[in-house]
Design an enzyme around this catalytic site. Structure first.
Site, PDB file in Angstrom:
ATOM      1  CE  LYS A 148      42.900  61.962  10.918  1.00  0.00           C
ATOM      2  NZ  LYS A 148      42.163  61.230  11.988  1.00  0.00           N
TER       3      LYS A 148
HETATM    4  C1  LIG Z   1      41.314  61.951  12.847  1.00  0.00           C
HETATM    5  C2  LIG Z   1      40.219  61.181  13.458  1.00  0.00           C
HETATM    6  C3  LIG Z   1      39.049  61.806  13.981  1.00  0.00           C
HETATM    7  C4  LIG Z   1      38.905  63.298  14.041  1.00  0.00           C
HETATM    8  O1  LIG Z   1      38.747  63.895  12.779  1.00  0.00           O
HETATM    9  P1  LIG Z   1      38.973  65.467  12.593  1.00  0.00           P
HETATM   10  O2  LIG Z   1      38.815  65.713  11.138  1.00  0.00           O
HETATM   11  O3  LIG Z   1      40.348  65.767  13.108  1.00  0.00           O
HETATM   12  O4  LIG Z   1      37.924  66.154  13.404  1.00  0.00           O
HETATM   13  C5  LIG Z   1      38.028  61.003  14.457  1.00  0.00           C
HETATM   14  N1  LIG Z   1      38.138  59.653  14.486  1.00  0.00           N
HETATM   15  C6  LIG Z   1      39.231  59.014  14.008  1.00  0.00           C
HETATM   16  C7  LIG Z   1      39.299  57.532  14.076  1.00  0.00           C
HETATM   17  C8  LIG Z   1      40.303  59.745  13.480  1.00  0.00           C
HETATM   18  O5  LIG Z   1      41.392  59.098  13.023  1.00  0.00           O
END
Ligand SMILES: *Cc1c(COP(=O)(O)O)cnc(C)c1O
Length: 436
Positions: free
Chosen positions: A107
């Site tokens: 993210k």
């Molecule tokens: C947010 C997150 C996901 C999921 O991603 P999306 O874009 O919501 O599908 C997977 N793994 C981790 C570690 C995350 O923080």
């Protein structure tokens, strides 16, 4: 590039308009009107180019009407002081490590690009923004890190008191400066409700330049396409047929990958890997889409029962189930299988997976056995550093994973928060006192 709402009842907006609005006025998500053909650009890129430079080329092409090329280069340099890494796990299967940013999860890419884009527009127009966001723990830390010390921007983060992990709390509360943490006497749902109420309160919207930075923001979605493109450049000469496997919750990451394919990236399939929250794999199997309350699992950042980006996927595939399932293959992985995969891969390869990445790796291996008859390289996205999930990793491997250095430093910082009750009145008072 212009953007429309997935509910088709709002005017089209620019990239700048979309990132400051967050959600479209009709409640839909912003989505690109056009699908530019960037295939020639992708073919010209080389393995030697670094991530920020590849990012700048794509961004300058997509947003040439709003961000001139030189500015795109500066913006991407600032946004991406970190880079993905591609590691070969075994024959035909690569891990795309996306956890080398400040919060050690993928993210960081979206949050950092959004923060730098906002700063870019605000500075040139000499105006301010106040970002208001609620977090249950993990997403808030990427936002806090990304917006730290950005000019013209303050960030207020609400989190439920006593309900986030010690590491998460440190990540949210030790930065200080323009990052303000509010410890709310209540649950995450209270925090979310208060933020929603603040956005719809006429007096607050009048007095303050409120904006959001949550995961549905287009400014977080678009930059996630960039590492799919970068991974393609790294595999040039090895394979021109790539399958991407994406551990998914809200499906923003997968949607970004699908966008890069629509822009001309040679992808032969996507694998949508979920934990027990399997509404999308079920839809791909049966054609029925039924959201439900989320189940708690080991890969808790993927515990989503009603994925918010599904609307965008439907938009891209024009609601055609047959076309979507010809391109996206679904796999759902249980907690037991997740644990066993971490253990297996550690014993076989000496490589430690976090629980989210493990879901993707097992889904990739299954796809290779069941579906993949010809060749093709699978790139499985690693969404978080294993050191963030010490207990589960320890249970699976017997080893305690090292906390990454960036996070060790955070643990030594001093917590600074303001405690408030779970009412809009208290939130309003804090905002008006500090920012009006
Ligand atoms: C947010 C997150 C996901 C999921 O991603 P999306 O874009 O919501 O599908 C997977 N793994 C981790 C570690 C995350 O923080």
């Amino acid at each position: 590039m212009k953007f429309f709402s997935t509910r088709k009842n709002s005017p089209e907006v620019s990239f700048e308009g979309a990132i400051f609005k967050g959600l479209a006025p009709d409640g839909g998500l912003y989505h690109p009107v056009d699908e530019p053909d960037l295939s020639k650009l992708f073919l010209k890129m080389t393995r030697q180019e670094d991530f920020a430079s590849i990012a700048a080329k794509v961004i300058a092409n997509l947003f040439n009407d709003e961000i001139p090329q030189d500015d795109a280069i500066q913006l991407c340099k600032k946004a991406f002081p970190f880079s993905p890494k591609l590691k070969k796990l075994e024959e035909g299967l690569h891990i795309l490590e996306l956890f080398h940013g400040p919060s050690c999860a993928f993210k960081d890419f979206g949050a950092s690009f959004l923060a730098n884009s906002m700063e870019y527009f605000l500075k040139s127009e000499q105006r301010q923004a106040l970002i208001l966001t609620a977090t249950s723990g993990d997403t808030g830390s990427a936002v806090a890190q990304a917006f730290y010390q950005k000019d013209n921007i303050d960030v207020v983060i609400l989190y439920p008191k006593g309900r986030v992990s010690p590491l998460q709390e440190k990540q949210l509360t030790t930065l200080g400066g323009n990052i303000h943490a509010l410890e709310v006497e209540g649950a995450f749902d209270d925090c979310q409700r208060m933020v929603k109420e603040a956005f719809t309160d006429p007096a607050l919207s009048e007095a303050l330049p409120l904006s959001s930075a949550n995961s549905i923001n287009l400014g977080r979605l678009i930059p996630q396409s960039l590492y799919y493109i970068w991974a393609f450049t790294q595999l040039k000469g090895i394979s021109d047929e790539i399958i991407f496997c994406v551990p998914s919750g809200n499906f923003g990451n997968l949607t970004a990958g699908v966008l890069s394919w629509r822009w001309g990236l040679p992808v032969s399939s996507f694998i949508a890997a979920t934990n027990a929250n399997d509404v999308v794999p079920e839809y791909l199997q049966t054609g029925n889409y039924e959201t439900r309350p989320s189940l708690a699992t080991y890969s808790n950042a993927m515990d989503v029962g009603a994925p918010s980006n599904f609307e965008r996927l439907l938009t891209i595939f024009q609601d055609d189930w047959n076309v979507m399932k010809s391109m996206i293959h679904g796999e759902s992985i249980s907690d037991e299988e997740t644990l066993k995969t971490i253990s297996d891969v550690y014993q076989e390869k000496g490589y430690i997976l976090d629980p989210h990445t493990a879901v993707g790796v097992l889904a990739s291996r299954r796809f290779r056995e069941k579906v993949l008859t010809g060749g093709g390289e699978i790139v499985s996205l690693s969404t978080a550093h294993p050191g963030k999930f010490v207990e589960i990793v320890k249970e699976a491997t017997g080893e305690e994973p090292q906390l990454p250095e960036a996070l060790q430093k955070v643990m030594m910082g001093k917590k600074q928060t303001t405690v408030i009750n779970n009412t809009l009145e208290e939130l309003s008072a804090f905002l008006m006192d500090n920012f009006a």
